[in-house]
Design a protein around this motif. Sequence first.
Motif, short mmCIF file in Angstrom:
data_model
loop_
_atom_site.label_atom_id
_atom_site.label_comp_id
_atom_site.label_asym_id
_atom_site.label_seq_id
_atom_site.Cartn_x
_atom_site.Cartn_y
_atom_site.Cartn_z
N ILE A 95 1.41 -1.13 0.40
CA ILE A 95 0.09 0.12 0.44
C ILE A 95 0.42 1.23 -0.29
N SER A 96 0.49 2.71 -0.17
CA SER A 96 0.91 3.91 -0.10
C SER A 96 0.01 4.63 0.58
N GLY A 97 0.53 5.46 1.17
CA GLY A 97 0.51 6.77 2.18
C GLY A 97 -1.22 6.67 1.93
N GLN A 98 -1.55 7.35 0.47
CA GLN A 98 -3.57 7.45 -0.12
C GLN A 98 -4.07 6.67 0.59
N ASP A 99 -3.56 5.48 0.76
CA ASP A 99 -4.38 3.42 0.93
C ASP A 99 -4.38 3.56 2.75
N TYR A 100 -3.85 4.06 2.51
CA TYR A 100 -3.69 4.10 5.04
C TYR A 100 -4.77 4.04 5.47
N VAL A 101 -5.78 5.12 5.57
CA VAL A 101 -6.81 5.42 6.07
C VAL A 101 -7.72 4.53 6.08
N GLN A 102 -8.07 4.04 4.13
CA GLN A 102 -9.19 2.56 4.04
C GLN A 102 -8.62 1.56 4.11
N GLU A 103 -7.48 1.17 4.18
CA GLU A 103 -6.41 -0.05 4.30
C GLU A 103 -7.16 -0.74 6.17
N VAL A 104 -6.03 0.48 6.27
CA VAL A 104 -5.94 0.49 7.78
C VAL A 104 -6.42 0.60 9.00
N GLN A 141 -6.91 -14.68 7.80
CA GLN A 141 -7.87 -13.93 8.33
C GLN A 141 -7.39 -12.89 8.42
N THR A 142 -6.69 -12.24 9.09
CA THR A 142 -5.96 -11.34 9.19
C THR A 142 -5.26 -10.70 8.01
N LYS A 143 -5.10 -9.61 8.69
CA LYS A 143 -4.67 -8.74 6.83
C LYS A 143 -3.42 -7.92 6.94
N PHE A 144 -2.34 -8.72 6.45
CA PHE A 144 -0.74 -8.48 6.51
C PHE A 144 -0.58 -7.10 5.13
N LEU A 145 0.21 -6.25 5.54
CA LEU A 145 0.16 -5.04 4.71
C LEU A 145 1.82 -4.74 4.48
N LYS A 146 2.37 -4.43 3.42
CA LYS A 146 3.64 -3.49 3.67
C LYS A 146 3.58 -2.19 2.94
N SER A 147 4.46 -1.30 3.64
CA SER A 147 4.41 -0.29 2.65
C SER A 147 6.28 0.30 2.67
N ILE A 148 6.12 0.87 2.01
CA ILE A 148 7.83 1.29 2.06
C ILE A 148 8.00 3.14 2.73
N SER A 149 8.28 2.78 3.76
CA SER A 149 8.02 3.98 4.87
C SER A 149 8.15 4.86 4.92
#
Length: 238
Positions: A95-104, A141-149
Amino acid sequence: MQDPNADTEWNDILRKKGILPPKEAPKEDDETEERVPERRSVVKTYEDMTLEELEENEDEFNEEDEAAIEMYRQKRLAEWRANELKKAFGEVKEISGQDYVQEVNKAGDGIWVVLHLYKPGIPLCTLINQHLSALARKFPQTKFLKSISTTCIPNYPDRNLPTIFVYSEGEMKAQFIGPLVFGGMNLKVEELEWRLAESGAVKTDLEENPKKQIEDKLLSSIRCSLPTRKDSESEDED
């Protein structure tokens, strides 16, 4: 003239000779036979119906069926929700910073989120991404995400990498920041699983902390390599 449908001995003889046609069954009996199998087929096959078919045919059920059908409907809904959850995850999503609110923050009720902030070229970040891929398959069942800091959090310092945030229903439940927290390149996937389980993100089948087992073995080997008191006294006498 004698009634050909009458039950008489003479008419039976004429039917056997083929002079009279076979006696027809009463129409009321035919209607009864047609109605009963139709009703039984509906009751018997409702468990084979989809939820959509249940809704389409619910007018055909009587009051005696409603309780059983409602229980079955709830069971099928629970199964459907469980399957949808399993289909939704199972891998580490970038994900990117723009996706943070929706995805997290808006991941959904009851959904645990594990977010890894990393940078390419940092070996421990690469190792953790590999471990998280394995854990994502094990715990779909757990949502795993990664993002360049720095794309997720501007100016996030590299000294804080790797970083893992654990969220549930928009609230942060745990955070693991910096290489020292993870123990360096010796980090095992079981150790990471245990830490995530302690935070509540996954339900592990591990019975005890694997890090403790490694530490116990290390201490045991150190004790074995240390000279005993008698050995020290012998060396002093020499």
